[in-house]
Design a protein around this motif. Sequence first.
Motif, PDB file in Angstrom:
ATOM      1  N   GLU A   1      24.699 111.627  -2.168  1.00 14.46           N
ATOM      2  CA  GLU A   1      23.608 111.464  -1.219  1.00 14.46           C
ATOM      3  C   GLU A   1      22.693 110.345  -1.695  1.00 14.46           C
ATOM      4  O   GLU A   1      22.644 110.037  -2.883  1.00 14.46           O
ATOM      5  N   VAL A   2      21.994 109.755  -0.750  1.00 20.48           N
ATOM      6  CA  VAL A   2      20.964 108.776  -1.062  1.00 20.48           C
ATOM      7  C   VAL A   2      19.643 109.443  -0.706  1.00 20.48           C
ATOM      8  O   VAL A   2      19.433 109.853   0.436  1.00 20.48           O
ATOM      9  N   ILE A   3      18.788 109.583  -1.719  1.00 16.51           N
ATOM     10  CA  ILE A   3      17.505 110.248  -1.536  1.00 16.51           C
ATOM     11  C   ILE A   3      16.421 109.300  -2.024  1.00 16.51           C
ATOM     12  O   ILE A   3      16.440 108.881  -3.184  1.00 16.51           O
ATOM     13  N   GLN A   4      15.516 108.944  -1.120  1.00  9.49           N
ATOM     14  CA  GLN A   4      14.456 107.968  -1.410  1.00  9.49           C
ATOM     15  C   GLN A   4      15.054 106.724  -2.067  1.00  9.49           C
ATOM     16  O   GLN A   4      14.581 106.240  -3.092  1.00  9.49           O
ATOM     17  N   CYS A   5      16.112 106.222  -1.480  1.00  9.66           N
ATOM     18  CA  CYS A   5      16.843 105.007  -1.870  1.00  9.66           C
ATOM     19  C   CYS A   5      17.710 105.174  -3.108  1.00  9.66           C
ATOM     20  O   CYS A   5      18.499 104.284  -3.421  1.00  9.66           O
ATOM     21  N   GLY A   6      17.602 106.266  -3.832  1.00 11.14           N
ATOM     22  CA  GLY A   6      18.371 106.447  -5.060  1.00 11.14           C
ATOM     23  C   GLY A   6      19.650 107.237  -4.829  1.00 11.14           C
ATOM     24  O   GLY A   6      19.699 108.127  -3.991  1.00 11.14           O
TER      25      GLY A   6
ATOM     26  N   LEU B   1      29.024 106.044 -10.838  1.00  9.28           N
ATOM     27  CA  LEU B   1      29.028 104.669 -11.326  1.00  9.28           C
ATOM     28  C   LEU B   1      29.733 103.737 -10.336  1.00  9.28           C
ATOM     29  O   LEU B   1      29.255 102.636 -10.057  1.00  9.28           O
ATOM     30  N   GLU B   2      30.851 104.192  -9.781  1.00  7.00           N
ATOM     31  CA  GLU B   2      31.592 103.397  -8.796  1.00  7.00           C
ATOM     32  C   GLU B   2      30.742 103.119  -7.557  1.00  7.00           C
ATOM     33  O   GLU B   2      30.628 101.975  -7.109  1.00  7.00           O
ATOM     34  N   LEU B   3      30.120 104.157  -7.018  1.00  3.14           N
ATOM     35  CA  LEU B   3      29.307 103.997  -5.809  1.00  3.14           C
ATOM     36  C   LEU B   3      28.023 103.221  -6.106  1.00  3.14           C
ATOM     37  O   LEU B   3      27.605 102.387  -5.303  1.00  3.14           O
TER      38      LEU B   3
ATOM     39  N   VAL C   1      24.856  98.212  -5.424  1.00  2.00           N
ATOM     40  CA  VAL C   1      24.177  97.018  -5.947  1.00  2.00           C
ATOM     41  C   VAL C   1      24.809  95.763  -5.354  1.00  2.00           C
ATOM     42  O   VAL C   1      24.099  94.866  -4.870  1.00  2.00           O
ATOM     43  N   ARG C   2      26.125  95.681  -5.358  1.00  2.00           N
ATOM     44  CA  ARG C   2      26.805  94.495  -4.809  1.00  2.00           C
ATOM     45  C   ARG C   2      26.487  94.293  -3.334  1.00  2.00           C
ATOM     46  O   ARG C   2      26.379  93.168  -2.868  1.00  2.00           O
ATOM     47  N   ALA C   3      26.305  95.389  -2.615  1.00  2.00           N
ATOM     48  CA  ALA C   3      26.025  95.300  -1.171  1.00  2.00           C
ATOM     49  C   ALA C   3      24.532  95.137  -0.880  1.00  2.00           C
ATOM     50  O   ALA C   3      24.144  94.999   0.285  1.00  2.00           O
TER      51      ALA C   3
ATOM     52  N   PRO D   1      17.668  99.344  -4.220  1.00  2.00           N
ATOM     53  CA  PRO D   1      16.557  98.472  -4.606  1.00  2.00           C
ATOM     54  C   PRO D   1      16.495  98.289  -6.127  1.00  2.00           C
ATOM     55  O   PRO D   1      16.805  99.203  -6.893  1.00  2.00           O
ATOM     56  N   ALA D   2      16.081  97.105  -6.543  1.00  2.00           N
ATOM     57  CA  ALA D   2      15.967  96.795  -7.970  1.00  2.00           C
ATOM     58  C   ALA D   2      14.960  97.709  -8.663  1.00  2.00           C
ATOM     59  O   ALA D   2      15.014  97.869  -9.881  1.00  2.00           O
ATOM     60  N   SER D   3      14.078  98.326  -7.921  1.00  2.00           N
ATOM     61  CA  SER D   3      13.088  99.227  -8.504  1.00  2.00           C
ATOM     62  C   SER D   3      13.663 100.607  -8.835  1.00  2.00           C
ATOM     63  O   SER D   3      13.002 101.403  -9.507  1.00  2.00           O
ATOM     64  N   ASP D   4      14.879 100.893  -8.393  1.00  2.00           N
ATOM     65  CA  ASP D   4      15.489 102.189  -8.675  1.00  2.00           C
ATOM     66  C   ASP D   4      15.747 102.335 -10.172  1.00  2.00           C
ATOM     67  O   ASP D   4      16.174 101.388 -10.840  1.00  2.00           O
ATOM     68  N   SER D   5      15.529 103.521 -10.718  1.00  2.00           N
ATOM     69  CA  SER D   5      15.663 103.743 -12.157  1.00  2.00           C
ATOM     70  C   SER D   5      17.084 103.507 -12.677  1.00  2.00           C
ATOM     71  O   SER D   5      17.262 103.198 -13.858  1.00  2.00           O
ATOM     72  N   ALA D   6      18.088 103.617 -11.829  1.00  2.00           N
ATOM     73  CA  ALA D   6      19.476 103.411 -12.253  1.00  2.00           C
ATOM     74  C   ALA D   6      19.995 102.011 -11.921  1.00  2.00           C
ATOM     75  O   ALA D   6      21.157 101.706 -12.181  1.00  2.00           O
ATOM     76  N   TYR D   7      19.146 101.159 -11.351  1.00  2.00           N
ATOM     77  CA  TYR D   7      19.600  99.840 -10.909  1.00  2.00           C
ATOM     78  C   TYR D   7      20.248  99.040 -12.038  1.00  2.00           C
ATOM     79  O   TYR D   7      21.324  98.479 -11.871  1.00  2.00           O
TER      80      TYR D   7
END
Length: 149
Positions: A106-111, A121-123, A128-130, A134-140
Amino acid sequence: MADFTNRRPVTSADSLTPLQAAQVALSGRLYDGEDLPAERRLSADVDGDADGDADGDDGDDGDEGVLHFCELWDVVADGVPRYEAWFYQVDSGSIFLAGTTEVVAEVIQCGLECPDPERRLELGAAMVRAGLLPASDSAYREFREAAAM
């Protein structure tokens, strides 16, 4: 390596397959807990005002439950569709195994939220490639590094 492809905006249930309609309904239930059909989830009028009066009054217009800014993506790896990703409400989404109603992320608040570390990791790298994370996401940073491999 997975890639998000074939982005298409979805504004009506009219052109959905039965499987896609089921995915939209499930996405909505995951989003707000309400069990509504795809036709209701995608029922906003062209003017964006679900009550059809075009007044934009933000009053009780029956807009609850509608998934705004809805789009469907295919997620392809090695030329084969692996996932179907629905994004809606600007910062939310549901990712299904292709051809099923099995939610894998799921994507929750962009994360990205995904219980399977390898799939996450795959998704995440594909998002990121697509340009979907957002670059502000903690896992970016983690996903950007995986995307560069």
